[in-house]
Design a protein around this motif. Structure first.
Motif, PDB file in Angstrom:
ATOM      1  N   PHE A  40       0.828  -1.209   0.000  1.00  7.10           N
ATOM      2  CA  PHE A  40       0.000   0.000   0.000  1.00  7.10           C
ATOM      3  C   PHE A  40       0.865   1.263   0.000  1.00  7.10           C
ATOM      4  O   PHE A  40       0.509   2.261  -0.638  1.00  7.10           O
ATOM      5  CB  PHE A  40      -0.927  -0.009   1.218  1.00  7.10           C
ATOM      6  N   ARG A  41       1.991   1.243   0.732  1.00  7.04           N
ATOM      7  CA  ARG A  41       2.855   2.430   0.790  1.00  7.04           C
ATOM      8  C   ARG A  41       3.374   2.802  -0.591  1.00  7.04           C
ATOM      9  O   ARG A  41       3.373   3.978  -0.965  1.00  7.04           O
ATOM     10  CB  ARG A  41       4.027   2.171   1.735  1.00  7.04           C
ATOM     11  N   THR A  42       3.796   1.798  -1.352  1.00  6.46           N
ATOM     12  CA  THR A  42       4.307   2.069  -2.700  1.00  6.46           C
ATOM     13  C   THR A  42       3.212   2.626  -3.592  1.00  6.46           C
ATOM     14  O   THR A  42       3.438   3.582  -4.345  1.00  6.46           O
ATOM     15  CB  THR A  42       4.888   0.778  -3.311  1.00  6.46           C
ATOM     16  N   ILE A  43       2.019   2.026  -3.508  1.00  6.76           N
ATOM     17  CA  ILE A  43       0.900   2.513  -4.320  1.00  6.76           C
ATOM     18  C   ILE A  43       0.563   3.949  -3.946  1.00  6.76           C
ATOM     19  O   ILE A  43       0.270   4.785  -4.817  1.00  6.76           O
ATOM     20  CB  ILE A  43      -0.324   1.594  -4.148  1.00  6.76           C
ATOM     21  N   LEU A  44       0.621   4.266  -2.649  1.00  7.67           N
ATOM     22  CA  LEU A  44       0.317   5.626  -2.188  1.00  7.67           C
ATOM     23  C   LEU A  44       1.331   6.629  -2.740  1.00  7.67           C
ATOM     24  O   LEU A  44       0.956   7.714  -3.212  1.00  7.67           O
ATOM     25  CB  LEU A  44       0.316   5.660  -0.659  1.00  7.67           C
ATOM     26  N   ILE A  45       2.605   6.271  -2.732  1.00  8.25           N
ATOM     27  CA  ILE A  45       3.645   7.164  -3.271  1.00  8.25           C
ATOM     28  C   ILE A  45       3.477   7.326  -4.772  1.00  8.25           C
ATOM     29  O   ILE A  45       3.556   8.448  -5.300  1.00  8.25           O
ATOM     30  CB  ILE A  45       5.042   6.619  -2.932  1.00  8.25           C
ATOM     31  N   VAL A  79       9.491   9.734  -1.651  1.00  8.82           N
ATOM     32  CA  VAL A  79      10.291   8.917  -2.567  1.00  8.82           C
ATOM     33  C   VAL A  79      11.648   8.602  -1.952  1.00  8.82           C
ATOM     34  O   VAL A  79      12.123   7.459  -1.988  1.00  8.82           O
ATOM     35  CB  VAL A  79      10.464   9.636  -3.915  1.00  8.82           C
ATOM     36  N   ALA A  80      12.283   9.625  -1.380  1.00  2.00           N
ATOM     37  CA  ALA A  80      13.620   9.451  -0.808  1.00  2.00           C
ATOM     38  C   ALA A  80      13.616   8.448   0.348  1.00  2.00           C
ATOM     39  O   ALA A  80      14.555   7.655   0.490  1.00  2.00           O
ATOM     40  CB  ALA A  80      14.157  10.799  -0.343  1.00  2.00           C
ATOM     41  N   LEU A  81      12.559   8.462   1.162  1.00  4.09           N
ATOM     42  CA  LEU A  81      12.527   7.633   2.362  1.00  4.09           C
ATOM     43  C   LEU A  81      11.788   6.310   2.187  1.00  4.09           C
ATOM     44  O   LEU A  81      12.074   5.346   2.902  1.00  4.09           O
ATOM     45  CB  LEU A  81      11.881   8.416   3.514  1.00  4.09           C
ATOM     46  N   GLY A  82      10.838   6.273   1.237  1.00  2.72           N
ATOM     47  CA  GLY A  82       9.950   5.112   1.207  1.00  2.72           C
ATOM     48  C   GLY A  82       9.821   4.377  -0.105  1.00  2.72           C
ATOM     49  O   GLY A  82       9.027   3.433  -0.200  1.00  2.72           O
ATOM     50  N   LEU A  83      10.571   4.761  -1.137  1.00  2.30           N
ATOM     51  CA  LEU A  83      10.444   4.076  -2.426  1.00  2.30           C
ATOM     52  C   LEU A  83      11.806   3.523  -2.842  1.00  2.30           C
ATOM     53  O   LEU A  83      12.634   4.246  -3.402  1.00  2.30           O
ATOM     54  CB  LEU A  83       9.911   5.029  -3.499  1.00  2.30           C
ATOM     55  N   PRO A  84      12.062   2.253  -2.585  1.00  2.04           N
ATOM     56  CA  PRO A  84      13.353   1.665  -2.973  1.00  2.04           C
ATOM     57  C   PRO A  84      13.444   1.484  -4.486  1.00  2.04           C
ATOM     58  O   PRO A  84      12.446   1.544  -5.191  1.00  2.04           O
ATOM     59  CB  PRO A  84      13.347   0.315  -2.251  1.00  2.04           C
ATOM     60  N   GLU A  85      14.649   1.251  -4.944  1.00  2.20           N
ATOM     61  CA  GLU A  85      14.866   1.006  -6.365  1.00  2.20           C
ATOM     62  C   GLU A  85      14.109  -0.250  -6.786  1.00  2.20           C
ATOM     63  O   GLU A  85      14.229  -1.305  -6.162  1.00  2.20           O
ATOM     64  CB  GLU A  85      16.361   0.835  -6.651  1.00  2.20           C
ATOM     65  N   SER A  86      13.298  -0.140  -7.844  1.00  7.02           N
ATOM     66  CA  SER A  86      12.474  -1.268  -8.283  1.00  7.02           C
ATOM     67  C   SER A  86      13.076  -2.023  -9.462  1.00  7.02           C
ATOM     68  O   SER A  86      12.683  -3.152  -9.736  1.00  7.02           O
ATOM     69  CB  SER A  86      11.074  -0.762  -8.672  1.00  7.02           C
ATOM     70  N   MET A  87      14.022  -1.423 -10.143  1.00  7.57           N
ATOM     71  CA  MET A  87      14.624  -2.082 -11.300  1.00  7.57           C
ATOM     72  C   MET A  87      15.474  -3.254 -10.814  1.00  7.57           C
ATOM     73  O   MET A  87      16.416  -3.063 -10.033  1.00  7.57           O
ATOM     74  CB  MET A  87      15.475  -1.098 -12.096  1.00  7.57           C
ATOM     75  N   PRO A  88      15.155  -4.481 -11.224  1.00  9.05           N
ATOM     76  CA  PRO A  88      15.898  -5.648 -10.730  1.00  9.05           C
ATOM     77  C   PRO A  88      17.398  -5.524 -10.994  1.00  9.05           C
ATOM     78  O   PRO A  88      17.819  -5.026 -12.040  1.00  9.05           O
ATOM     79  CB  PRO A  88      15.294  -6.812 -11.530  1.00  9.05           C
TER      80      PRO A  88
END
Length: 398
Positions: free
Chosen positions: A3-8, A175-184
């Protein structure tokens, strides 16, 4: 996807709708402040759309080369700085330039959000997340003009851009605190020198292009509605300006509702199947709207019903077209997302301009463009469906 990622991602997806809809009620005040007319203030919209088209093409290859986080943070920072520049614009020329830069920053969230979803989800999962993100796209046209009008009345037009500055700064922090890199990590990084080659490959993929244009033409119908509805509702049918937001909100509510229904239906039917059925509903609504407009009815409600059908059906068409286009893009997801957005906004901007060119003091121009979009979206969607089936059959045979 949590949910956190979707919210961001939802906050990032809101940059575009907010930057477009939020300041519309401020046009008269801005025209007065700059000593010009509203027609010239509307150029700031054109400046923003131009920045969106150009910027998206730049972010795609960058996101495929450096990952999603770095270009996303740069883009959000650029949007924040440009929003502050808009708030303190001393003249219209300054505002035009600042809006262009604002769009260059804002489109990072639009492009990279789709790439992040593609990194984390398959086609069905992507369509579900895109449907949830449609909630943002549907709520923004409801809330943004209302809040914008309130801010203009209380604190002046500059306050709108100050709120955008604060919102984007908070999104950047998220983004800085809660969205990690998603590219494998195992996914190959595409060199910037090969960006043109990636775009050529995408442009030669007829299935990808078909889904991209299906979504783009559908968005064009929405932009035609956005461009034509203020005149039709307020000037032609005498709807008070303070009630315009409610009519706009009813259609946006239909858009949101259908998007959430679409997310549930995806468990039983794939995005391609739902897309190929819903485009016919959009066409039926568009042709009905054209027929009602040709009658020049004295009542507004006969127009509102087919308009509602058209706009609501987009809640199914847009997420499914995006999911189908982004399916299987892998290492070039950033470039695919960028080209998808560029094509959609280019077609949409052209349709909105066509409504203005055809303006004749009636509802016909808006209805004609929306119905034309309905015809084209069905034709393109059906052709793409046949191409997709043929490709699947060839792969099965192989």
């Amino acid at each position: 996807m949590n949910f956190r990622t979707i919210l961001i991602l939802g906050a990032l997806s809101a940059f575009g709708p907010l930057a477009i809809d939020f300041y519309l009620p401020a046009f008269p005040a801005m025209a007065l402040a700059f000593g010009t007319d509203e027609k010239h203030v509307q150029l700031t919209l054109a400046s923003y759309f131009l920045g969106l088209s150009i910027g998206q093409l730049a972010y795609g290859p960058v996101a495929d080369r450096f990952g999603r986080r770095i270009p996303l943070l740069v883009g959000v920072g650029l949007f924040t700085a440009a929003s502050l520049a808009c708030a303190y614009a001393p003249n219209l020329e300054w505002l035009l330039a600042a809006r262009f830069v604002q769009a260059l920053g804002g489109c990072a969230g639009m492009v990279i959000s789709r790439a992040v979803v593609s990194d984390k989800c398959d086609a069905v999962g992507s369509a579900k997340v895109f449907s949830q993100l449609m909630l943002v796209m549907g709520l923004a046209p409801i809330l943004a003009p209302m809040l914008g009008g309130l801010l203009v009345n209380l604190h002046g037009w500059q306050s709108i851009f100050l709120v955008l500055t604060a919102f984007s700064a908070m999104a950047g922090l998220a983004v800085a605190l809660g969205l990690p890199e998603s590219m494998p990590a195992h996914m190959p990084r595409q060199p910037l020198s090969g960006s043109l080659r990636q775009y050529r490959r995408l442009l030669s993929d007829r299935v990808y292009l078909g889904h991209a244009f299906t979504g783009g033409i559908a968005v064009a119908g929405m932009f035609s509605y956005i461009a034509g509805s203020p005149f039709v509702f307020i000037k032609l049918y005498g709807v008070p300006a303070e009630h315009f937001g409610w009519l706009f909100g009813i259609n946006a509510a239909g858009f949101i509702l259908v998007a959430q229904i679409n997310a549930r239906l995806l468990s039983r039917r794939g995005p391609a199947a739902l897309l190929s059925r819903t485009v016919w509903i959009y066409l039926a609504g568009g042709l009905t709207l054209l027929g009602v407009s040709a009658l020049h009815t004295e009542q507004l409600w006969p127009l509102l019903i087919p308009l509602f059908v058209c706009i609501a059906s987009l809640g199914c068409i847009l997420p499914n077209a995006s999911a189908c286009a982004m399916s299987g893009q892998g290492a070039r997801a950033g470039s695919a997302s960028a080209l998808l957005g560029c094509l959609q906004f280019s077609v949409a901007a052209g349709a909105a301009a066509l409504v203005g060119v055809l303006h004749d003091g009636s509802a016909m121009p808006m209805a004609m463009v929306i119905s034309l979009c309905g015809v084209l979206v069905v034709a393109v969607a059906m052709f793409t469906r046949r191409l997709q089936n043929a490709r699947a059959l060839a792969l099965t045979g192989a």
